[in-house]
Design an enzyme around this catalytic site. Structure first.
Site, PDB file in Angstrom:
ATOM      1  N   ARG A 234       0.866  -1.184   0.000  1.00 55.15           N
ATOM      2  CA  ARG A 234       0.000   0.000   0.000  1.00 55.15           C
ATOM      3  C   ARG A 234       0.899   1.230   0.000  1.00 55.15           C
ATOM      4  O   ARG A 234       1.915   1.266   0.704  1.00 55.15           O
ATOM      5  CB  ARG A 234      -0.907   0.034   1.233  1.00 55.15           C
ATOM      6  N   ASP A 258       4.687  -0.454  -7.012  1.00 53.77           N
ATOM      7  CA  ASP A 258       3.422  -0.768  -7.682  1.00 53.77           C
ATOM      8  C   ASP A 258       2.308   0.059  -7.055  1.00 53.77           C
ATOM      9  O   ASP A 258       1.216   0.162  -7.604  1.00 53.77           O
ATOM     10  CB  ASP A 258       3.113  -2.266  -7.545  1.00 53.77           C
ATOM     11  N   GLU A 263      -1.892   7.573  -5.490  1.00 49.18           N
ATOM     12  CA  GLU A 263      -2.326   6.779  -6.644  1.00 49.18           C
ATOM     13  C   GLU A 263      -3.838   6.841  -6.916  1.00 49.18           C
ATOM     14  O   GLU A 263      -4.275   6.571  -8.032  1.00 49.18           O
ATOM     15  CB  GLU A 263      -1.912   5.315  -6.493  1.00 49.18           C
ATOM     16  N   HIS A 295      -0.496  -0.305  -9.748  1.00 48.60           N
ATOM     17  CA  HIS A 295      -1.256  -1.257  -8.932  1.00 48.60           C
ATOM     18  C   HIS A 295      -1.691  -2.475  -9.758  1.00 48.60           C
ATOM     19  O   HIS A 295      -2.862  -2.826  -9.805  1.00 48.60           O
ATOM     20  CB  HIS A 295      -2.486  -0.555  -8.324  1.00 48.60           C
TER      21      HIS A 295
HETATM   22  P1  NAD Z   1      -1.663 -11.174   4.798  1.00 46.79           P
HETATM   23  O1  NAD Z   1      -2.717 -10.702   5.737  1.00 46.79           O
HETATM   24  O2  NAD Z   1      -1.644 -12.615   4.396  1.00 46.79           O
HETATM   25  O3  NAD Z   1      -0.219 -10.811   5.381  1.00 46.79           O
HETATM   26  C1  NAD Z   1       0.087  -9.592   5.981  1.00 46.79           C
HETATM   27  C2  NAD Z   1       1.212  -9.846   6.976  1.00 46.79           C
HETATM   28  O4  NAD Z   1       1.623  -8.576   7.504  1.00 46.79           O
HETATM   29  C3  NAD Z   1       0.784 -10.726   8.169  1.00 46.79           C
HETATM   30  O5  NAD Z   1       1.699 -11.783   8.341  1.00 46.79           O
HETATM   31  C4  NAD Z   1       0.799  -9.750   9.346  1.00 46.79           C
HETATM   32  O6  NAD Z   1       1.151 -10.373  10.582  1.00 46.79           O
HETATM   33  C5  NAD Z   1       1.889  -8.789   8.883  1.00 46.79           C
HETATM   34  N1  NAD Z   1       1.891  -7.558   9.659  1.00 46.79           N
HETATM   35  C6  NAD Z   1       0.854  -6.952  10.299  1.00 46.79           C
HETATM   36  N2  NAD Z   1       1.293  -5.871  10.939  1.00 46.79           N
HETATM   37  C7  NAD Z   1       2.628  -5.778  10.716  1.00 46.79           C
HETATM   38  C8  NAD Z   1       3.631  -4.867  11.134  1.00 46.79           C
HETATM   39  N3  NAD Z   1       3.349  -3.818  11.919  1.00 46.79           N
HETATM   40  N4  NAD Z   1       4.890  -5.088  10.704  1.00 46.79           N
HETATM   41  C9  NAD Z   1       5.185  -6.151   9.911  1.00 46.79           C
HETATM   42  N5  NAD Z   1       4.280  -7.050   9.499  1.00 46.79           N
HETATM   43  C10 NAD Z   1       3.006  -6.866   9.898  1.00 46.79           C
HETATM   44  O7  NAD Z   1      -1.791 -10.233   3.531  1.00 46.79           O
HETATM   45  P2  NAD Z   1      -1.278 -10.544   2.036  1.00 46.79           P
HETATM   46  O8  NAD Z   1      -2.339 -11.254   1.275  1.00 46.79           O
HETATM   47  O9  NAD Z   1       0.088 -11.111   2.099  1.00 46.79           O
HETATM   48  O10 NAD Z   1      -1.239  -9.057   1.451  1.00 46.79           O
HETATM   49  C11 NAD Z   1      -0.298  -8.109   1.923  1.00 46.79           C
HETATM   50  C12 NAD Z   1      -0.669  -6.740   1.376  1.00 46.79           C
HETATM   51  O11 NAD Z   1      -0.472  -6.716  -0.041  1.00 46.79           O
HETATM   52  C13 NAD Z   1      -2.162  -6.372   1.529  1.00 46.79           C
HETATM   53  O12 NAD Z   1      -2.385  -5.777   2.800  1.00 46.79           O
HETATM   54  C14 NAD Z   1      -2.396  -5.406   0.422  1.00 46.79           C
HETATM   55  O13 NAD Z   1      -2.185  -4.101   0.931  1.00 46.79           O
HETATM   56  C15 NAD Z   1      -1.305  -5.720  -0.595  1.00 46.79           C
HETATM   57  N6  NAD Z   1      -1.824  -6.198  -1.880  1.00 46.79           N
HETATM   58  C16 NAD Z   1      -1.378  -5.579  -3.024  1.00 46.79           C
HETATM   59  C17 NAD Z   1      -1.811  -6.017  -4.276  1.00 46.79           C
HETATM   60  C18 NAD Z   1      -1.327  -5.391  -5.559  1.00 46.79           C
HETATM   61  O14 NAD Z   1      -1.961  -5.591  -6.606  1.00 46.79           O
HETATM   62  N7  NAD Z   1      -0.246  -4.645  -5.553  1.00 46.79           N
HETATM   63  C19 NAD Z   1      -2.707  -7.094  -4.347  1.00 46.79           C
HETATM   64  C20 NAD Z   1      -3.115  -7.709  -3.172  1.00 46.79           C
HETATM   65  C21 NAD Z   1      -2.673  -7.254  -1.931  1.00 46.79           C
END
Ligand code: NAD
Length: 331
Positions: A234, A258, A263, A295
């Site tokens: 994000r 990305d 954005e 994105h």
């Molecule tokens: P997920 O929930 O499986 O994993 C997120 C991880 O972050 C978890 O392990 C959590 O414990 C950890 N976390 C929480 N707070 C934290 C902190 N303060 N410091 C470090 N780690 C922390 O989520 P995911 O499916 O792996 O997705 C991750 C992120 O990717 C989403 O939140 C979303 O913002 C982003 N995303 C981007 C796209 C894209 O097209 N670019 C697509 C999907 C998701």
């Protein structure tokens, strides 16, 4: 179940229409407009709305949807930081999302960005098109035997950790929870240790109060000189002004984004005829070692098909009144 589908692009219509035959009784009306307080009114006569990452589902929007009889918001994405959850819950609107669709799609894109800025493919693509076959300014470095630092080792971070491990990198990780599936390939360290030791830092934690601007002047100073930073998570994880300051101070070998803070008006829009005044994105793009994509990390055939299926499965779950792990609730 009649669903009003906001912010439709051709690929959304294609992927959802392809799955619809498996869900009798579900009808979708595809709208180009995004969901905002101004377009929420259009939901009259529907049972549910389907929205996306940059829809504005704040208090006003939620209230209008409720007044129109909407009791289900289907998010065809993982993120939900754009919804007033408390208000939705208070009004009895359920929110179901797609928590994971293809973590590998995003992780592969993250590694793509890292490789592009490392090996300067964004520059060589343009040079070769102009018959400039010289190698000046294109030198990169091997990822093999370097250190990758993964911030957030959920689904996408874990996929990225596996990719980095496959490249022969030492993989460090920082997370508030350790992922037991990664115990053989990842060493968990503090954020400070990760920043100090990593040659490639990739952000995969969600945007929350605790992660807002997690990359800022102070954390950038703790990074190795010549580091590559990739953000596919994000935009607001990175304080853009501090990133620009760090780029100007020659801290980064490369930066691959990305997602970025401003954005929202850009994502998935063709603004090529516009003059973007005061654009911080334009400032970022002026640096030769920065690569920005719009994105698109999630944007693969496999992910779109999974998003459509899970969203339509969420409709089924809603109709049975059952609990769902895909439901988003206010804390
Ligand atoms: P997920 O929930 O499986 O994993 C997120 C991880 O972050 C978890 O392990 C959590 O414990 C950890 N976390 C929480 N707070 C934290 C902190 N303060 N410091 C470090 N780690 C922390 O989520 P995911 O499916 O792996 O997705 C991750 C992120 O990717 C989403 O939140 C979303 O913002 C982003 N995303 C981007 C796209 C894209 O097209 N670019 C697509 C999907 C998701």
């Amino acid at each position: 179940m009649r669903i009003l589908f906001y912010d439709t692009k051709s690929y959304d219509e294609y992927s959802f229409t392809r799955e619809l035959s498996g869900y009798p009784g579900v009808e979708i009306k595809f709208l180009k407009a995004d969901l905002t307080r101004n377009t929420a009114e259009l939901s009259h006569g529907y049972d549910a709305v389907c929205a996306f990452v940059n829809s504005d589902i704040g208090t006003q929007t939620v209230r209008i949807l409720h007044d129109n009889g909407i009791r289900l918001i289907l998010m065809r994405c993982a993120g939900f930081n754009n919804i007033d959850l408390e208000e939705a819950q208070r009004l009895g609107i359920r929110i179901l999302r797609v928590p994971g669709y293809s973590p590998e799609a995003v992780a592969e894109h993250a590694m793509g960005l890292a490789l592009i800025v490392n090996r300067k493919m964004h520059k060589s693509y343009l040079k070769v098109r102009e018959n400039d076959f010289s190698l000046g300014s294109l030198m990169g470095f091997n990822f093999y035997q370097k250190t990758a630092g993964i911030v957030g080792t959920g689904k996408i971070g874990a996929a990225m950790a596996r990719i980095c491990y496959g490249f022969g990198m030492k993989v460090l990780a920082y997370d508030v929870y350790e992922n037991p599936d990664l115990k053989d390939i990842v060493t968990y360290v503090t954020l400070d240790e990760l920043l100090a030791q990593s040659d490639l830092i990739s952000l995969h934690c969600p945007l929350m109060d605790s992660t807002y601007h997690i990359i800022n002047r102070e954390t950038i100073q703790k990074m190795k000189d010549g580091v590559i930073l990739v953000n596919t998570s994000r935009g607001a994880l990175v304080k853009t002004d501090d990133l620009i300051e760090g780029i100007r101070a020659r801290k980064f070998f490369g930066v691959g984004l990305d997602v970025y803070e401003e954005e929202a008006p850009n994502v998935f829009e063709d603004r090529s005829d516009e003059i973007l005044e005061h654009s911080v994105t334009a400032r970022l793009l002026s640096f030769p070692n920065v690569m920005i994509t719009s994105h698109q990390g999630f944007f693969t055939r496999e992910a779109l098909s999974a998003i459509a299926k899970t969203t339509l499965d969420n409709v089924k779950v809603y109709e049975t009144g059952a609990e769902s792990a895909n439901e988003v609730k206010a804390n």
